[in-house]
Design a protein around this motif. Structure first.
Motif, mmCIF file in Angstrom:
data_model
loop_
_atom_site.group_PDB
_atom_site.id
_atom_site.type_symbol
_atom_site.label_atom_id
_atom_site.label_comp_id
_atom_site.label_asym_id
_atom_site.label_seq_id
_atom_site.Cartn_x
_atom_site.Cartn_y
_atom_site.Cartn_z
ATOM 1 N N LEU A 81 34.493 -1.019 -7.039
ATOM 2 C CA LEU A 81 34.215 -2.446 -6.870
ATOM 3 C C LEU A 81 32.837 -2.839 -7.389
ATOM 4 C CD1 LEU A 81 35.701 -3.080 -3.305
ATOM 5 C CD2 LEU A 81 36.658 -3.764 -5.505
ATOM 6 N N SER A 82 31.898 -1.916 -7.377
ATOM 7 C CA SER A 82 30.552 -2.252 -7.856
ATOM 8 C C SER A 82 30.500 -2.426 -9.367
ATOM 9 C CB SER A 82 29.569 -1.159 -7.430
ATOM 10 O OG SER A 82 29.943 0.093 -7.988
ATOM 11 N N LEU B 232 41.808 -6.433 0.543
ATOM 12 C CA LEU B 232 41.762 -5.000 0.246
ATOM 13 C C LEU B 232 43.060 -4.330 0.690
ATOM 14 C CD1 LEU B 232 38.110 -4.317 1.471
ATOM 15 C CD2 LEU B 232 38.877 -4.373 -0.911
ATOM 16 N N GLN C 53 31.922 -10.242 -9.505
ATOM 17 C CA GLN C 53 30.951 -9.975 -8.459
ATOM 18 C C GLN C 53 30.572 -11.295 -7.796
ATOM 19 O OE1 GLN C 53 29.746 -6.911 -7.607
ATOM 20 N NE2 GLN C 53 30.913 -5.838 -9.193
ATOM 21 N N ARG D 38 30.559 -4.608 0.951
ATOM 22 C CA ARG D 38 31.000 -3.260 0.563
ATOM 23 C C ARG D 38 30.388 -2.199 1.465
ATOM 24 N NH1 ARG D 38 29.795 -4.983 -4.840
ATOM 25 N NH2 ARG D 38 27.999 -3.560 -4.832
ATOM 26 N N ASN E 293 33.228 -9.421 -3.001
ATOM 27 C CA ASN E 293 32.668 -8.268 -3.699
ATOM 28 C C ASN E 293 31.151 -8.400 -3.808
ATOM 29 O OD1 ASN E 293 32.409 -5.918 -5.105
ATOM 30 N ND2 ASN E 293 33.380 -6.657 -6.990
ATOM 31 N N TYR F 210 40.166 -7.034 -8.881
ATOM 32 C CA TYR F 210 39.758 -7.624 -7.604
ATOM 33 C C TYR F 210 39.095 -8.973 -7.863
ATOM 34 C CZ TYR F 210 37.694 -8.146 -2.997
ATOM 35 O OH TYR F 210 37.355 -8.622 -1.759
ATOM 36 N N PRO F 211 39.350 -9.993 -7.043
ATOM 37 C CA PRO F 211 40.058 -9.982 -5.750
ATOM 38 C C PRO F 211 41.580 -10.025 -5.898
ATOM 39 C CG PRO F 211 39.203 -12.171 -6.193
ATOM 40 C CD PRO F 211 38.709 -11.300 -7.311
ATOM 41 N N THR G 82 33.190 -3.787 -11.209
ATOM 42 C CA THR G 82 34.143 -4.786 -11.682
ATOM 43 C C THR G 82 33.417 -6.016 -12.213
ATOM 44 O OG1 THR G 82 34.328 -5.679 -9.437
ATOM 45 C CG2 THR G 82 35.947 -4.025 -10.107
ATOM 46 N N PHE H 244 34.572 1.639 -2.810
ATOM 47 C CA PHE H 244 33.439 0.763 -2.495
ATOM 48 C C PHE H 244 32.172 1.162 -3.245
ATOM 49 C CE2 PHE H 244 36.088 0.350 1.367
ATOM 50 C CZ PHE H 244 36.264 -1.019 1.349
ATOM 51 N N ASN I 101 36.985 -13.860 -2.864
ATOM 52 C CA ASN I 101 36.178 -12.784 -3.438
ATOM 53 C C ASN I 101 35.077 -12.404 -2.450
ATOM 54 O OD1 ASN I 101 34.966 -10.944 -5.080
ATOM 55 N ND2 ASN I 101 34.227 -12.416 -6.606
ATOM 56 N N TRP J 252 40.990 -0.996 -7.288
ATOM 57 C CA TRP J 252 39.904 -1.965 -7.432
ATOM 58 C C TRP J 252 40.000 -2.810 -8.706
ATOM 59 C CZ3 TRP J 252 38.959 3.398 -7.476
ATOM 60 C CH2 TRP J 252 38.700 3.955 -8.720
#
Length: 373
Positions: A275-276, A214, A281, A296, A291, A155-156, A278, A271, A289, A152
């Motif tokens: 990712l939450s 992903l 967002q 998620r 996210n 990301y992206p 990073t 997820f 992107n 993660w």
């Protein structure tokens, strides 16, 4: 002398004609695309089908010199590449079927039900083996396993190496080719729903991981899953050749549960936590992107539901197998159990009932006359 009866060829473009000659027809389409490379007018379109698109060059600054790295992105032109390799998958499918599986089937003399399952397992075992080896080589080269946060971080993940992108192109091409193969291989109506379920699940999950950027998580989850499926279909092939060879199913059952737990753990970790937290967002199609909480949770729910469905099918399969074994053991006990034998007391009396001897000719014994004095 009688004349030999010649097998009539099916009418052109009939169902039987298409089924018998589908590999030749598909190879002609692939050859037309390849011939397009010979002319300047059509070369641009042919390259779009054959080669991987969206090449991006990155410059890496090192201490001594600059290094150029060729990376790739995803885009709508990938559909043309997937279509071309779908044709290649159909051709390879026909080659494996004709030159490998059909020859083995002639020696084994399987029934129609086992024949179709043997062909299915043979094709899938070859695909799973190649994909597993290829996926392991990518994981070792990209160092996805040694650093879990790599799933993660940053990301992206809009760029990917050539091997990663080509791996996903081939994966999507194979599972899309499996849909027309249901018609080409004359799959029984009873088996079509079962095969459609897992084909559609593969298409949705692999395409979703590719489109949503992903691909790192998707690759890490696919490799152990393919190992488990490879073991299952290899065990089924050995079982069809010799029904006493069932040890592979025990190892498969153990690895199946481990793979499901690993999939759920990595999915929740990526997820739910990775990712939450990073920095990037938000939702942006231009940047690739996705996210946001909705995406998620949708991805995590899809994975969890799929794993739950697979575990449900696995439990039903094990219960069915256990019941069959119980029935076989009970039938063996009935055949081995001794018949009812007469007791010692009955045999020692020599056919007497209540102290009266029975005659063998079913006549009553004569009574003696009493002497009178």
């Amino acid at each position: 002398m009688g004349f030999r009866k010649k097998n009539k060829s099916p009418p052109v473009l009939s169902h039987e004609f298409v089924i018998q000659n589908h590999a030749d027809m598909v190879s002609c389409v692939a050859m037309i695309i390849l011939l397009g490379l010979m002319f300047e007018v059509t070369a641009k379109f042919a390259i779009m089908f054959i080669t991987v698109q969206y090449n991006v060059t990155h410059t890496l600054h090192t201490d001594e010199k600059l290094e150029l790295m060729n990376m790739y992105q995803s885009g709508p032109k990938d559909m043309a590449t997937v279509f071309f390799y779908l044709l290649i998958a159909v051709i390879l499918h026909a080659l494996i079927q004709e030159y490998v599986l059909d020859k083995i089937n002639r020696r084994l003399h399987l029934s129609k039900t086992k024949h179709s399952k043997f062909n299915e397992s043979g094709q899938l075992a070859a695909f799973y083996f190649c994909s597993f080896v290829w996926g392991c080589s990518i994981l070792t080269a990209e160092e996805f396993v040694t650093n879990p946060t790599f799933l993660w971080e940053g990301y992206p993940h809009t760029t990917m190496a050539f091997q990663v992108k080509f791996f996903y192109i081939c994966q999507m091409a194979y599972w899309f080719h499996a849909l027309p193969e249901l018609y080409f291989q004359k799959v029984r109506k009873e088996d079509i729903p079962r095969q459609l379920y897992y084909i559609c699940l593969y298409i949705v999950h692999i395409t979703g991981a590719y489109v949503l950027n992903l691909h790192r998580l998707g690759l890490v989850l696919l490799v152990p899953h393919y190992l488990v499926e490879l073991l299952f279909h290899a065990s089924r092939l050995f079982y069809f050749s010799n029904e006493n060879k069932q040890k592979g199913f025990t190892l498969w059952a153990l690895l199946f549960v481990i793979a499901r737990l690993l999939t759920l753990t990595l999915s929740v970790l990526t997820f739910g936590f990775g990712l939450s937290r990073t920095d990037h967002q938000g939702f942006s199609l231009a940047e690739g992107n996705f996210n946001v909480l909705t995406v998620r949770m949708t991805c995590l729910s899809a994975i969890c539901l799929t794993q739950a469905w697979m575990m449900w099918k696995f439990i039903n399969f094990q219960l069915k197998k256990w019941r069959e074994q119980v029935q076989v053991q009970s039938s063996k006990k009935k055949t081995v159990s001794p018949k009812n034998k007469p007791g010692k007391k009955d045999s020692s009396r020599g056919g007497s009932v209540n102290g009266v001897m029975k005659a063998e000719d079913k006549t009553s014994p004569r009574s003696r006359k009493s002497k009178t004095s």
